[in-house]
Design a protein around this motif. Structure first.
Motif, PDB file in Angstrom:
ATOM      1  N   GLY A  22       9.035 -14.410   8.685  1.00 29.75           N
ATOM      2  CA  GLY A  22       9.616 -13.079   8.821  1.00 29.75           C
ATOM      3  C   GLY A  22      10.952 -13.112   9.531  1.00 29.75           C
ATOM      4  O   GLY A  22      11.887 -12.372   9.180  1.00 29.75           O
ATOM      5  N   ALA A  23      11.061 -13.985  10.546  1.00 35.51           N
ATOM      6  CA  ALA A  23      12.334 -14.125  11.253  1.00 35.51           C
ATOM      7  C   ALA A  23      13.412 -14.657  10.319  1.00 35.51           C
ATOM      8  O   ALA A  23      14.569 -14.214  10.374  1.00 35.51           O
ATOM      9  CB  ALA A  23      12.161 -15.063  12.447  1.00 35.51           C
ATOM     10  N   ASP A  25      13.495 -14.216   7.076  1.00 36.44           N
ATOM     11  CA  ASP A  25      13.837 -13.101   6.180  1.00 36.44           C
ATOM     12  C   ASP A  25      14.796 -12.134   6.861  1.00 36.44           C
ATOM     13  O   ASP A  25      15.737 -11.628   6.242  1.00 36.44           O
ATOM     14  CB  ASP A  25      12.570 -12.358   5.757  1.00 36.44           C
ATOM     15  CG  ASP A  25      11.704 -13.181   4.807  1.00 36.44           C
ATOM     16  OD1 ASP A  25      12.234 -14.132   4.199  1.00 36.44           O
ATOM     17  OD2 ASP A  25      10.499 -12.869   4.686  1.00 36.44           O
ATOM     18  N   GLU A  26      14.554 -11.893   8.155  1.00 37.29           N
ATOM     19  CA  GLU A  26      15.432 -10.994   8.904  1.00 37.29           C
ATOM     20  C   GLU A  26      16.839 -11.573   9.029  1.00 37.29           C
ATOM     21  O   GLU A  26      17.837 -10.876   8.854  1.00 37.29           O
ATOM     22  CB  GLU A  26      14.843 -10.733  10.286  1.00 37.29           C
ATOM     23  CG  GLU A  26      15.604  -9.688  11.096  1.00 37.29           C
ATOM     24  CD  GLU A  26      14.936  -9.381  12.423  1.00 37.29           C
ATOM     25  OE1 GLU A  26      15.616  -8.838  13.308  1.00 37.29           O
ATOM     26  OE2 GLU A  26      13.734  -9.688  12.563  1.00 37.29           O
ATOM     27  N   GLY A  31      20.334  -9.981  10.125  1.00 38.24           N
ATOM     28  CA  GLY A  31      19.984  -9.640  11.505  1.00 38.24           C
ATOM     29  C   GLY A  31      19.974 -10.885  12.376  1.00 38.24           C
ATOM     30  O   GLY A  31      19.442 -11.923  11.980  1.00 38.24           O
ATOM     31  N   CYS A  33      18.711 -13.448  14.959  1.00 43.96           N
ATOM     32  CA  CYS A  33      17.296 -13.735  15.191  1.00 43.96           C
ATOM     33  C   CYS A  33      17.120 -15.095  15.862  1.00 43.96           C
ATOM     34  O   CYS A  33      17.702 -16.098  15.431  1.00 43.96           O
ATOM     35  CB  CYS A  33      16.547 -13.726  13.859  1.00 43.96           C
ATOM     36  SG  CYS A  33      14.808 -13.319  14.044  1.00 43.96           S
ATOM     37  N   GLY A 172      24.512 -11.273  13.626  1.00 37.54           N
ATOM     38  CA  GLY A 172      23.567 -11.066  12.545  1.00 37.54           C
ATOM     39  C   GLY A 172      24.145 -11.397  11.183  1.00 37.54           C
ATOM     40  O   GLY A 172      23.472 -11.933  10.312  1.00 37.54           O
ATOM     41  N   ARG A 175      23.688 -14.973   9.337  1.00 37.77           N
ATOM     42  CA  ARG A 175      22.465 -15.479   8.686  1.00 37.77           C
ATOM     43  C   ARG A 175      22.005 -16.789   9.320  1.00 37.77           C
ATOM     44  O   ARG A 175      21.745 -17.774   8.658  1.00 37.77           O
ATOM     45  CB  ARG A 175      22.683 -15.646   7.182  1.00 37.77           C
ATOM     46  CG  ARG A 175      23.101 -14.360   6.493  1.00 37.77           C
ATOM     47  CD  ARG A 175      22.992 -14.485   4.995  1.00 37.77           C
ATOM     48  NE  ARG A 175      23.837 -15.545   4.481  1.00 37.77           N
ATOM     49  CZ  ARG A 175      23.731 -16.067   3.254  1.00 37.77           C
ATOM     50  NH1 ARG A 175      22.791 -15.629   2.453  1.00 37.77           N
ATOM     51  NH2 ARG A 175      24.556 -17.010   2.853  1.00 37.77           N
ATOM     52  N   TRP A 205      17.248  -9.598  20.006  1.00 36.56           N
ATOM     53  CA  TRP A 205      16.838 -10.290  18.780  1.00 36.56           C
ATOM     54  C   TRP A 205      16.028 -11.558  19.053  1.00 36.56           C
ATOM     55  O   TRP A 205      15.841 -12.384  18.164  1.00 36.56           O
ATOM     56  CB  TRP A 205      18.052 -10.632  17.936  1.00 36.56           C
ATOM     57  CG  TRP A 205      19.144 -11.363  18.653  1.00 36.56           C
ATOM     58  CD1 TRP A 205      19.231 -12.694  18.892  1.00 36.56           C
ATOM     59  CD2 TRP A 205      20.306 -10.782  19.240  1.00 36.56           C
ATOM     60  NE1 TRP A 205      20.365 -12.997  19.593  1.00 36.56           N
ATOM     61  CE2 TRP A 205      21.057 -11.824  19.814  1.00 36.56           C
ATOM     62  CE3 TRP A 205      20.798  -9.484  19.337  1.00 36.56           C
ATOM     63  CZ2 TRP A 205      22.259 -11.618  20.471  1.00 36.56           C
ATOM     64  CZ3 TRP A 205      21.997  -9.267  19.990  1.00 36.56           C
ATOM     65  CH2 TRP A 205      22.712 -10.325  20.540  1.00 36.56           C
TER      66      TRP A 205
END
Length: 961
Positions: A22-23, A25-26, A31, A33, A172, A175, A205
Motif C-alpha cells: 500500500g505504501a 501504491d501511495e 505521495g 512515503c 511526494g 515517487r 508520511w
C-alpha cells in the motif's frame, strides 16, 4: 523426505506485506512515503522486505545495509552500497548524468569512481545530502524507486543524518518509497537511533510497522514448510515453547532433524547449522566473523590465506547451508546473530590474531575496500587487535578519510581515539607527524563540523593552553580564528577578541593565506555600526592579501564583506557591483559557499535599501544557483526568505505565499523554517487571519527559544508577538511586550530591523513614547527605506516637546503626506495605505474633507487589492465616522468575489475538471499550494465542493470567451 533450511512458504506477514504494498501504491500515486520496520533479531524483517521487493513490479529497488564495526557503524555504508549497485547496473556515466547540476564531486565522497571530492566543510556535507536525494528523485522520474536501508540500529551518526534528511525532505511527486529496518530489541534507552525514530514518527508520511512473533498456527505452517510434513504434536509443543514464535529460532531448532536432543542455549541454537558443516568451512566462517556482517571476496581470500580452489571449496557448503549468502562482490551472513555467535565464540588469542590478520591484509592493499571504508576498517581491526601503536596510526589515517567523506562524526570519533591512545604510544607525535596540540585543534574542528560546538570550544581552549603563542604564532592564530567562529555560532562573547588577537599574531610581511583568512573572518564578524570603519579597513587588507597569494575563495568572501560595509542599506548603485564581482570570483574558484553568500548578501542589501524588484530578482537567481549546486533545501530555502521578503514589500502577497509554501514543502532547516513562517504570519496578520498567524508565530517561537539568534530573526519576531496581541485586542499585554522588547533588544545593532520594531511600538502609543523618541534618535538612517520608516515614526509619535511646530495639526498632515509619498516611491502598497489612512485622519481633523476623501480612497483601493481586511475595517469605520461619500467597498475590477488573480487562475482550472496535481503542473506551483488556493476559493464562493464552485463560476460566466 527432504528438509529446507528456511521455509519456502512465506508465513504470517500478510498484514505487514499489504502495508508495504500500500505504501508503494501511495508513492506511485505521488505521495511521500516512508515505512520504518522494527522487530527483534530473527523475527523476519529481511524476509518480509525481500518478499515485498520481489513483488514490487516495475519499481527500481535499491538495497543497502548498515555495517557494524565494533560498537559503531561504518559511515554512509548503505548509501555507498546503493551507489555502487547503481554504477554496476547503469554505468558510471549514466549515473553521473542524473546528478543535479552535473557535478559529481559530492558523490565522489562515497564512491571514488566519481572523481575527486570538492572542497570540504559543512556546505560540502549539505551538498552531498542533496545530491543523493536529487539522484533518487531523478531515478524516480522514469519509474517508482524503493530505497531499503537495513539494520539501522548499526547506523553511525553520518548515516542517521543522511537518512533523516532523505525521509524529511522527500517529495511526494518524486515517487520514492523509503523502507528502513532495525532491531527493536537493540534499542536501549541511550541508543542513538531512538530519538531519530521518535522524530521521524512525527512526520506525516512516516509509518511504523512492528513485527511481532509468529503465532502457534503460523509456527506450525513454517515448520511444515521446512520439513515438508507436519511435525508431531509433541514436537510442535517443544518447538513452539523453545522458539517462542521467533522464525529464526524455529529454523535453527528444525535444522537437525536427526538430532536426539534440542540445543540448550541460544548460542548452541544459532551455531547448530554451522557445526554440521565441514571443519574447513567452520574455520573459514570463524575467520569471516571477524570481518563483519558483510565481507569482500578478495579480503576474505587474503585473510584466510587460501587459493581460489580451496576458498571456493570451503565456501560452497556455507552458502548451500544458508549460513552465508552471496552479496555483491562478497558474502554476508544470513543472519547477524549467527556472525555474532561465531565471533563471541572466538578465544581471546584467536580474536587478537584474526583482527591482526585483517589489519595486515588491508594494510598491504588498502584499495581492496572502497574509500573511506578501507581506512576505517583498518583502524577498527588494529584497535580490536589491541595494538596501540598501529591503532593510533590507523585512527589518524581513518580520520582523514572520514573528513574527505564529510563523515564528521566518524572523523571526531577517530581523532578522539588518537587522543585516547596518545599517552600509550611514547612516540605518538613522530608516528603521525603532528604534535598533540595539532590533534586537539583538528578534533575541535571536527567537533564544530559535527555540531558539537561546546566540545569544539573546549578542545580549542585546551590546544591554546599547550602552545606558546609567540613561538608558534600560526598555530595559535588558526586556533583563535576557529574558537572565534565557534563563539560566534554560540553567540558567546569574546569572538571578536579572539580574531583580533589572531590577526596580531600572523605577520603582515610576507603576505600569507592564513593572514588573509584571519582578516576576512574578522571583517565578517564586525557587525556593529560603530565597527564599520574597522570592518572596511580589514576587508580591504584581506582582499589585497588574497590577490597576492591567489586565494580566490578568501578574496570573494572579503569582497562581500567590503561591499556590504560600503553599501549597507544606502541608495548608491556603485557599491552593489562588488557583489557581482565577488560572485564571479567565487564561481571561478568553485567556492560555492561564497557564491551563495554573495547572492544572499546582495539581495538582503537591496531589500534593505528599498530596491525590492532588484532584491527579488537576485534572490530568484540565488535559488536557481542553489538548485544548480545541489543545495536547494539548504541555501535555496534561505534564498526563498530573501525572495518572499521583497514580494511582501511589493504587495505581491499571494506570490510570496507560493514561494513560502514551496520552500516549506522542502522541509528546510529549523531556523529557515521559522523565518519563512514568520513572513507568512505577517501576511496573515495583515489579512486578519489571527488564528493562522498565531499558529505560525507559535511555531517560530519554538525554534527561536532553543538558541541565540541575531537581530534579523529576533526583532521581526518581537514585532509579530506584539501585533498578534494587538490583533486579539489584548492591548495591555501588547504594551508590556513592547516595553520588554525595548529592554531586551539592542536597537543599535541593525537599523533595518530596528526601525520596524520602533514603528510597531509607536503604533501602540502609551507611556514609553518619550523613551521611543530618544531611542529613535540613535538609530541610523542609511537609505530610502530607513527614511520612509523614520518619517512614519515621526508621524505616529508627533512633534517632540520643544520642537518648533506651531500648528500641530498641519504638522501631522504634512508628516503623513510625506510618509505616504515615501512609501509610494518605494512601491510598498501596504505601508502606503496605512500612511494614507493616517493622512486622512489628519486632514479630517483640520476640516479638509476633500483631502481626507482622496487619501481614504487611495488607501482603500490599495487595501482591497491586498485583501487587507483589518485595514479595510479601519477605513470603513473612519468613513462612517467622518461621513465621507465613498463607494460601498466592492471588490476591485477584474477580481470577482474578492478572488486574487492566482485564485482566478486556479478556479478556471477547477472548472475544467482538473485535479490538484494537474493544476500544479499547469501553473508551475506545488500541489500543496494548489490545495491552499482551492480551500480559499471554496470559502470565498461559499461552496462546499469543487463541483459547486465550478457551477458558480459557470453561472457567473467568469471564464466565457
Amino acid at each position: 523426505m527432504s528438509i529446507h533450511t528456511v521455509s519456502p512458504q512465506f508465513v504470517g506477514r500478510a498484514r505487514e506485506l499489504a502495508a508495504l504494498r500500500g505504501a508503494l501504491d501511495e508513492a506511485r500515486a505521488g505521495g511521500a512515503c516512508t515505512v520504518l520496520v522494527g522487530g527483534e533479531a530473527g523475527v523476519g524483517k529481511t524476509r518480509l522486505v525481500g518478499e515485498f521487493t520481489a513483488s514490487a513490479g516495475d519499481a527500481l529497488t535499491l538495497v543497502g545495509g548498515c555495517m557494524e564495526l565494533g560498537t559503531e557503524g561504518l559511515p554512509f555504508a548503505p548509501f555507498t552500497a546503493v551507489l555502487r549497485d547503481l554504477v554496476r547496473r547503469l554505468g558510471r556515466d549514466e549515473v553521473a548524468a542524473l546528478v543535479p547540476g552535473g557535478d559529481t564531486r559530492g558523490l565522489a565522497r562515497l564512491l571514488p569512481e566519481f572523481g575527486q571530492p570538492g572542497p570540504e566543510g559543512r556546505e560540502a556535507r549539505a551538498r552531498l545530502f542533496e545530491q543523493v536525494l536529487g539522484l533518487l528523485e531523478r531515478l524516480a522520474e522514469d519509474r517508482p524507486v524503493v530505497l531499503v536501508v537495513e539494520d539501522a540500529h548499526w547506523a553511525d551518526r553520518s548515516t542517521r543524518d543522511l537518512l533523516s534528511f532523505l525521509v524529511r525532505y522527500q517529495r511526494g511527486e518524486a515517487r520514492l518509497l523509503i523502507v528502513v529496518t532495525y532491531r527493536s530489541d537493540e534499542l536501549h534507552r541511550a541508543h542513538p537511533l531512538r530519538p531519530l525514530l521518535a522524530e521521524l514518527a512525527r512526520v506525516g508520511w512516516v509509518t511504523r510497522l512492528e513485527l511481532g512473533r509468529l503465532t502457534r498456527r503460523e509456527v506450525l505452517e513454517q515448520a511444515a514448510g521446512i520439513l515438508e510434513r507436519r511435525p508431531s504434536p509433541a514436537d510442535m509443543d517443544m518447538i513452539y515453547s523453545r522458539s517462542e514464535g521467533n522464525p529464526l529460532f524455529v529454523e535453527a531448532l528444525l535444522g537437525d532433524p536427526g538430532g536426539d536432543t534440542l540445543p540448550e542455549s541460544l548460542r548452541d541454537l544459532l551455531l547448530a547449522s554451522v557445526e554440521r558443516l565441514p571443519d574447513e568451512t567452520q574455520e573459514l566462517l570463524r575467520v569471516a566473523s571477524a570481518g563483519g556482517q558483510r565481507i569482500e571476496h578478495d579480503l576474505l581470500a587474503a585473510v584466510a590465506s587460501l587459493d581460489e580452489t580451496a576458498l571456493s571449496g570451503a565456501l560452497r557448503p556455507a552458502v548451500a547451508g544458508n549460513v552465508l549468502v552471496v552479496d555483491g562482490e562478497g558474502y554476508a551472513f544470513r543472519h547477524a546473530l549467527i556472525r555474532e555467535a561465531l565471533h563471541d565464540d572466538l578465544l581471546p588469542g584467536e580474536h587478537t590474531r584474526l583482527h591482526t590478520r585483517y589489519a595486515e591484509a588491508i594494510s598491504r592493499d588498502l584499495s581492496m575496500l572502497p574509500a573511506p571504508r578501507g581506512a576505517i576498517e583498518l583502524a577498527h581491526h588494529w584497535h580490536a587487535a589491541r595494538d596501540n601503536t598501529w591503532a593510533l596510526i590507523s585512527a589518524w589515517g581513518a580520520a582523514a578519510a572520514a573528513r574527505t567523506a564529510t563523515a564528521f562524526d566518524e572523523q571526531l570519533r577517530m581523532l578522539s581515539r588518537v587522543l585516547e591512545l596518545w599517552d600509550r604510544v611514547p612516540d605518538a607525535a613522530e608516528r603521525i607527524g603532528a604534535p598533540h596540540a595539532e590533534v586537539l585543534r583538528l578534533t575541535s574542528v571536527a567537533a564544530y563540523q559535527a555540531g558539537e560546538f561546546e566540545r569544539g570550544a573546549a578542545l580549542a581552549s585546551a590546544a591554546l593552553e599547550e602552545i606558546d603563542r609567540q613561538a608558534e604564532p600560526d598555530t595559535a592564530a588558526r586556533l583563535l580564528r576557529h574558537r572565534g567562529l565557534i563563539r560566534f555560532s554560540l553567540s558567546r562573547p569574546g569572538y571578536v577578541d579572539d580574531l583580533r588577537e589572531a590577526a596580531g599574531l600572523v605577520p603582515a610581511d610576507p603576505p600569507t593565506r592564513l593572514r588573509g583568512q584571519v582578516l576576512e573572518t574578522l571583517s565578517r564578524m564586525l557587525t556593529r555600526p560603530d565597527q564599520l570603519e574597522e570592518k572596511i579597513s580589514t576587508a580591504r587588507q584581506a582582499i589585497e592579501i588574497a590577490r597576492q597569494v591567489g586565494d580566490d575563495s578568501t578574496h570573494a568572501h572579503a569582497l562581500i564583506d567590503l561591499t556590504w560595509a560600503q553599501c549597507r542599506y544606502t541608495d548608491a548603485e556603485g557599491p552593489i557591483a562588488g557583489f557581482a564581482e565577488a560572485r564571479r570570483i567565487a564561481d571561478r574558484a568553485g567556492a560555492y559557499f561564497a557564491v551563495m553568500r554573495g547572492t544572499i548578501s546582495e539581495s538582503d542589501a537591496l531589500e534593505g535599501a528599498g530596491r525590492h524588484e532588484q532584491a527579488a530578482q537576485v534572490a530568484r537567481e540565488g535559488i536557481a544557483i542553489a538548485e544548480q549546486y545541489g543545495l536547494a533545501r539548504s541555501s535555496g530555502t534561505f534564498q526563498a526568505i530573501n525572495l518572499a521578503e521583497p514580494l511582501f514589500s511589493l504587495g505581491r502577497w499571494d506570490e510570496a505565499l507560493e514561494v513560502i509554501e514551496h520552500a516549506l514543502a522542502l522541509l528546510p532547516p529549523a531556523p529557515h523554517q521559522a523565518s519563512l513562517q514568520g513572513l507568512a504570519a505577517d501576511i496573515a496578520l495583515a489579512r486578519g487571519q489571527a488564528d493562522r498567524a498565531e499558529a505560525l508565530v507559535a511555531s517560530s517561537r519554538k525554534v527561536l527559544s532553543r538558541g541565540a539568534f541575531r537581530s534579523q530573526s529576533v526583532l521581526p519576531h518581537a514585532c509579530r508577538e506584539i501585533e498578534l496581541l494587538e490583533a486579539r485586542g489584548r492591548l495591555d499585554e501588547a504594551r508590556e511586550a513592547a516595553a520588554r522588547a525595548l529592554r531586551e533588544h539592542d536597537l543599535m545593532d541593525d537599523s533595518r530591523y530596528s526601525w520596524h520594531l520602533l514603528l510597531t511600538l509607536a503604533q501602540l502609543g502609551g507611556p514609553f513614547l518619550p523613551e521611543l523618541r530618544s531611542t529613535a534618535g540613535w538609530v541610523a538612517v542609511e537609505g530610502r527605506l530607513q527614511r520612509a520608516q523614520r518619517q512614519t515614526f515621526l508621524a505616529l509619535t508627533g512633534p517632540a516637546p520643544g520642537d518648533d511646530a506651531e500648528d500641530t495639526g498641519a504638522w501631522r498632515l504634512a508628516a503623513w503626506q510625506a510618509a505616504a509619498s515615501a512609501w509610494a516611491e518605494l512601491k510598498q502598497p501596504y505601508a502606503e495605505a496605512r500612511a494614507s489612512l493616517g493622512a486622512a485622519h489628519a486632514a479630517q481633523a483640520l476640516g479638509d474633507r476633500q483631502e481626507a476623501t482622496a487619501r481614504h480612497a487611495r488607501a482603500r483601493d490599495l487595501a482591497e487589492r491586498l485583501a487587507a481586511v483589518p485595514l479595510l475595517d479601519q477605513l470603513d469605520a473612519f468613513a462612517r465616522r467622518a461621513r465621507l461619500a465613498v463607494a460601498d467597498g466592492a471588490a476591485p475590477q477584474g477580481q470577482p468575489l474578492g478572488l486574487t488573480a492566482r485564485e482566478l487562475e486556479v478556479l478556471e482550472q477547477v472548472t475544467r475538471g482538473r485535479s490538484n496535481r494537474e493544476i500544479a503542473a499547469e501553473l508551475f506551483i506545488s500541489i500543496k499550494t494548489v490545495s491552499v488556493h482551492v480551500s480559499n476559493i471554496l470559502g470565498k464562493l461559499g461552496a462546499s465542493t469543487r463541483g459547486e464552485a465550478a457551477a458558480k463560476a459557470h453561472a457567473m460566466r467568469l471564464f466565457d470567451r
